[in-house]
Design a protein around this motif. Sequence first.
Motif, PDB file in Angstrom:
ATOM      1  N   ALA A 194       0.837  -1.209   0.000  1.00  0.00           N
ATOM      2  CA  ALA A 194       0.000   0.000   0.000  1.00  0.00           C
ATOM      3  C   ALA A 194       0.868   1.254   0.000  1.00  0.00           C
ATOM      4  CB  ALA A 194      -0.940  -0.007   1.207  1.00  0.00           C
ATOM      5  N   LEU A 195       1.933   1.249   0.766  1.00  0.00           N
ATOM      6  CA  LEU A 195       2.835   2.406   0.800  1.00  0.00           C
ATOM      7  C   LEU A 195       3.529   2.615  -0.542  1.00  0.00           C
ATOM      8  CD1 LEU A 195       4.408   2.016   4.351  1.00  0.00           C
ATOM      9  CD2 LEU A 195       2.768   3.744   3.585  1.00  0.00           C
ATOM     10  N   ALA A 198      -3.847   0.893  -3.743  1.00  0.00           N
ATOM     11  CA  ALA A 198      -3.342   1.026  -2.373  1.00  0.00           C
ATOM     12  C   ALA A 198      -4.471   0.789  -1.376  1.00  0.00           C
ATOM     13  CB  ALA A 198      -2.722   2.408  -2.163  1.00  0.00           C
ATOM     14  N   GLU A 245       1.501   6.579  -6.853  1.00  0.00           N
ATOM     15  CA  GLU A 245       0.383   7.493  -7.131  1.00  0.00           C
ATOM     16  C   GLU A 245       0.838   8.946  -7.068  1.00  0.00           C
ATOM     17  OE1 GLU A 245      -2.949   9.126  -8.280  1.00  0.00           O
ATOM     18  OE2 GLU A 245      -2.702   6.959  -8.226  1.00  0.00           O
ATOM     19  N   SER A 294     -10.214  -3.311  -4.732  1.00  0.00           N
ATOM     20  CA  SER A 294      -9.560  -2.508  -5.770  1.00  0.00           C
ATOM     21  C   SER A 294     -10.504  -2.228  -6.933  1.00  0.00           C
ATOM     22  CB  SER A 294      -8.308  -3.215  -6.289  1.00  0.00           C
ATOM     23  OG  SER A 294      -7.332  -3.305  -5.288  1.00  0.00           O
ATOM     24  N   ALA A 346      -4.918  -2.838  -1.171  1.00  0.00           N
ATOM     25  CA  ALA A 346      -3.852  -3.448  -0.377  1.00  0.00           C
ATOM     26  C   ALA A 346      -4.104  -3.248   1.117  1.00  0.00           C
ATOM     27  CB  ALA A 346      -2.496  -2.867  -0.769  1.00  0.00           C
ATOM     28  N   LEU A 356       2.468   1.612  -3.493  1.00  0.00           N
ATOM     29  CA  LEU A 356       1.450   2.074  -4.441  1.00  0.00           C
ATOM     30  C   LEU A 356       1.095   3.538  -4.194  1.00  0.00           C
ATOM     31  CD1 LEU A 356      -0.743  -1.138  -4.450  1.00  0.00           C
ATOM     32  CD2 LEU A 356       0.495  -0.203  -6.420  1.00  0.00           C
ATOM     33  N   GLY A 357       1.077   3.959  -2.947  1.00  0.00           N
ATOM     34  CA  GLY A 357       0.826   5.370  -2.634  1.00  0.00           C
ATOM     35  C   GLY A 357       1.908   6.279  -3.174  1.00  0.00           C
ATOM     36  N   LEU A 379      -3.733   4.746  -6.312  1.00  0.00           N
ATOM     37  CA  LEU A 379      -4.334   5.016  -5.010  1.00  0.00           C
ATOM     38  C   LEU A 379      -5.452   4.022  -4.720  1.00  0.00           C
ATOM     39  CD1 LEU A 379      -4.296   6.918  -2.578  1.00  0.00           C
ATOM     40  CD2 LEU A 379      -5.992   8.311  -3.759  1.00  0.00           C
TER      41      LEU A 379
END
Length: 149
Positions: A10-11, A29, A17, A56, A32, A13-14, A26
């Motif tokens: 998630a981090l 994320a 983004e 998602s 995730a 992917l952030g 996002l």
Amino acid sequence: MAWLWWLGAALVLGVVELVTVDLIFLMFAGGALAGALAALLGAPLWGQVLVFAVVSVVLLFGVRPWAKRLLARSTPETLTNVAAHVGREATVLIDVTERAGRIKLMGEVWTARAARPGTVLPAGTTVRVVRIDGAIAVVEATADTTLHP
């Protein structure tokens, strides 16, 4: 321990983004993070992946269009690059004809040509940029300028 991998994803992917700013990564994320929550609640790996995929997809097709509209409404329309020069005034440095000339536009010297055939815009004349063709500014005289044939 699997929830840490989901949190790391998630981090990452952030951060991606932040570079793309298209709200796609996002949404992944968010998926995730949902996968991390499922892992914390003790779901098996296939359940975590299923939660990630479902959340998602819901975020991509449910939340993203709304968020993009909201973002577009709150972001002012700013012209950039070549489009920002159209309509601006410039000063003729070297007589501008339908074939050649030089103008000073926003502190930079540009090659220019007259928008109307047979027009000569003498040095010192204030002109307006009609369009940009490649690296050439196509200009016309402003309303208070007298033209020389």
